[in-house]
Scaffold this motif. Structure first.
Motif, PDB file in Angstrom:
ATOM      1  N   LEU A 170       6.106  12.387   4.283  1.00  0.00           N
ATOM      2  CA  LEU A 170       5.532  11.627   3.640  1.00  0.00           C
ATOM      3  C   LEU A 170       5.836  10.617   2.787  1.00  0.00           C
ATOM      4  O   LEU A 170       4.753   9.317   3.109  1.00  0.00           O
ATOM      5  CB  LEU A 170       4.878  12.872   2.518  1.00  0.00           C
ATOM      6  CG  LEU A 170       3.869  12.389   1.506  1.00  0.00           C
ATOM      7  CD1 LEU A 170       2.423  12.175   2.117  1.00  0.00           C
ATOM      8  CD2 LEU A 170       3.559  13.331  -0.038  1.00  0.00           C
ATOM      9  N   ARG A 171       6.564  10.297   2.698  1.00  0.00           N
ATOM     10  CA  ARG A 171       7.593   9.029   2.542  1.00  0.00           C
ATOM     11  C   ARG A 171       7.252   8.692   3.761  1.00  0.00           C
ATOM     12  O   ARG A 171       7.254   7.135   3.504  1.00  0.00           O
ATOM     13  CB  ARG A 171       9.131   9.314   2.142  1.00  0.00           C
ATOM     14  CG  ARG A 171       9.124   9.477   0.568  1.00  0.00           C
ATOM     15  CD  ARG A 171      10.628   9.340   0.152  1.00  0.00           C
ATOM     16  NE  ARG A 171      11.116  11.137  -0.290  1.00  0.00           N
ATOM     17  CZ  ARG A 171      12.108  11.492  -0.177  1.00  0.00           C
ATOM     18  NH1 ARG A 171      13.436  10.451  -0.273  1.00  0.00           N
ATOM     19  NH2 ARG A 171      12.221  12.562  -0.476  1.00  0.00           N
ATOM     20  N   ALA A 218       2.010   1.160   3.472  1.00  0.00           N
ATOM     21  CA  ALA A 218       2.605   0.181   2.282  1.00  0.00           C
ATOM     22  C   ALA A 218       3.185  -1.279   2.831  1.00  0.00           C
ATOM     23  O   ALA A 218       2.486  -2.489   2.479  1.00  0.00           O
ATOM     24  CB  ALA A 218       3.209   0.206   1.298  1.00  0.00           C
ATOM     25  N   GLY A 219       3.613  -0.908   3.793  1.00  0.00           N
ATOM     26  CA  GLY A 219       3.871  -1.993   5.119  1.00  0.00           C
ATOM     27  C   GLY A 219       2.988  -2.611   5.465  1.00  0.00           C
ATOM     28  O   GLY A 219       2.657  -3.675   5.866  1.00  0.00           O
ATOM     29  N   ARG A 269       0.661  -4.491   2.332  1.00  0.00           N
ATOM     30  CA  ARG A 269       1.430  -5.227   2.802  1.00  0.00           C
ATOM     31  C   ARG A 269       1.220  -7.413   3.665  1.00  0.00           C
ATOM     32  O   ARG A 269       1.492  -7.610   3.220  1.00  0.00           O
ATOM     33  CB  ARG A 269       3.250  -5.064   2.249  1.00  0.00           C
ATOM     34  CG  ARG A 269       4.146  -6.082   1.211  1.00  0.00           C
ATOM     35  CD  ARG A 269       5.342  -5.587   0.918  1.00  0.00           C
ATOM     36  NE  ARG A 269       5.395  -4.094   0.661  1.00  0.00           N
ATOM     37  CZ  ARG A 269       6.495  -3.472   1.482  1.00  0.00           C
ATOM     38  NH1 ARG A 269       7.429  -4.064   2.247  1.00  0.00           N
ATOM     39  NH2 ARG A 269       6.532  -2.061   1.911  1.00  0.00           N
ATOM     40  N   GLY A 270       1.294  -6.673   4.446  1.00  0.00           N
ATOM     41  CA  GLY A 270       1.265  -7.495   5.638  1.00  0.00           C
ATOM     42  C   GLY A 270      -0.013  -8.387   5.531  1.00  0.00           C
ATOM     43  O   GLY A 270      -0.435  -8.726   6.117  1.00  0.00           O
ATOM     44  N   ASN A 271      -1.213  -7.235   5.314  1.00  0.00           N
ATOM     45  CA  ASN A 271      -2.888  -7.752   5.857  1.00  0.00           C
ATOM     46  C   ASN A 271      -2.863  -8.408   4.240  1.00  0.00           C
ATOM     47  O   ASN A 271      -2.373  -8.693   3.508  1.00  0.00           O
ATOM     48  CB  ASN A 271      -3.078  -6.908   5.156  1.00  0.00           C
ATOM     49  CG  ASN A 271      -4.748  -7.328   5.316  1.00  0.00           C
ATOM     50  OD1 ASN A 271      -5.100  -8.385   6.088  1.00  0.00           O
ATOM     51  ND2 ASN A 271      -5.676  -5.493   5.969  1.00  0.00           N
ATOM     52  N   GLN A 272      -3.557  -9.818   5.032  1.00  0.00           N
ATOM     53  CA  GLN A 272      -3.469 -11.216   4.443  1.00  0.00           C
ATOM     54  C   GLN A 272      -4.479 -11.451   3.777  1.00  0.00           C
ATOM     55  O   GLN A 272      -5.635 -12.511   3.154  1.00  0.00           O
ATOM     56  CB  GLN A 272      -2.673 -12.725   4.323  1.00  0.00           C
ATOM     57  CG  GLN A 272      -1.335 -12.160   4.612  1.00  0.00           C
ATOM     58  CD  GLN A 272      -1.116 -12.600   2.751  1.00  0.00           C
ATOM     59  OE1 GLN A 272      -0.848 -12.930   2.315  1.00  0.00           O
ATOM     60  NE2 GLN A 272      -0.156 -11.890   2.876  1.00  0.00           N
ATOM     61  N   ARG A 273      -5.696 -10.119   4.691  1.00  0.00           N
ATOM     62  CA  ARG A 273      -7.563 -10.693   4.729  1.00  0.00           C
ATOM     63  C   ARG A 273      -8.127 -10.469   3.152  1.00  0.00           C
ATOM     64  O   ARG A 273      -7.253  -9.825   2.164  1.00  0.00           O
ATOM     65  CB  ARG A 273      -8.148 -10.222   5.459  1.00  0.00           C
ATOM     66  CG  ARG A 273      -7.550 -10.515   6.902  1.00  0.00           C
ATOM     67  CD  ARG A 273      -8.359  -9.329   8.209  1.00  0.00           C
ATOM     68  NE  ARG A 273      -9.212  -8.685   6.875  1.00  0.00           N
ATOM     69  CZ  ARG A 273     -10.026  -7.702   7.860  1.00  0.00           C
ATOM     70  NH1 ARG A 273      -9.667  -7.259   8.846  1.00  0.00           N
ATOM     71  NH2 ARG A 273     -10.909  -7.182   7.518  1.00  0.00           N
ATOM     72  N   GLY A 274      -8.405 -11.427   2.836  1.00  0.00           N
ATOM     73  CA  GLY A 274      -8.736 -11.299   1.161  1.00  0.00           C
ATOM     74  C   GLY A 274      -7.712 -11.659   0.071  1.00  0.00           C
ATOM     75  O   GLY A 274      -8.323 -11.290  -1.258  1.00  0.00           O
TER      76      GLY A 274
END
Length: 188
Positions: free
Chosen positions: A7-8, A15-16, A19-24
């Motif tokens: 699960l971790r 989360a990675g 964090r990497g998605n910059q759209r919006g």
């Protein structure tokens, strides 16, 4: 092996990717900055409009006062209403409601510049706030008289609710005032 390490690992992968998605992100940043930007922009525009209106009122005053200084107003026997209608209003730009909004005050002082006494047209009341008091007169004086001509206009303000307040009158208005003091020419 317990299910928690998997699960971790899965949560770290999600989360990675997040964090990497910059759209919006630009839209979110603009939404955070936009209110301050527009408040500042509107405050600058309103300050510019007040300054421009004040300078327009000063120009109208200088053009109108010249007719008193040269004796043209006295020779034409203008009273307060006709001076405003025939001399002041044609000199005023489209920014002002001349017929209902501009107040003309003309006072003469025969004893010299030392006898000039100008009263504040704004009164302060604890209940109603600051108000404009129309105590204007029309006395253009004769040849050689000291004359003070003042024009007043109550300019409405719109950006006062954003913390930037130029108002000096109740009701979100600013009293614009233009003043000229001179000695009448020796006209005949």
């Amino acid at each position: 092996m317990s299910p928690f390490p998997r699960l971790r690992i899965a949560a770290a992968r999600v989360a990675g990717r997040f964090r990497g998605n910059q759209r919006g992100s630009a839209a979110v940043e603009f939404a955070l900055v936009a209110p301050l930007f527009f408040a500042l922009l509107f405050a600058i525009i309103e300050t510019g409009m007040v300054f421009f209106a004040s300078q327009s009122l000063e120009t109208a005053l200088q053009d109108s006062a010249r007719t008193i200084q040269t004796g043209q107003a006295q020779i034409a026997k203008y009273d307060k209403a006709s001076f405003k209608k025939d001399v002041v209003c044609p000199n005023v730009s489209v920014l002002f409601d001349c017929a209902n909004g501009i107040y003309v005050d003309v006072q003469s002082y025969p004893a010299g510049f030392g006898s000039v006494a100008i009263s504040d047209p704004i009164t302060s009341d604890p209940v109603t706030g600051n108000n404009f008091v129309d105590s204007t007169k029309y006395d253009p004086g004769g040849p050689g008289a000291i004359v003070v001509v003042r024009l007043f206009y109550q300019w409405p303000l719109f950006v006062t609710g954003l913390g930037y307040n130029l108002a000096n009158l109740s009701g979100s208005k600013r009293l614009l005032a233009a003043t000229a003091a001179f000695k009448n020419e020796p006209y005949n």
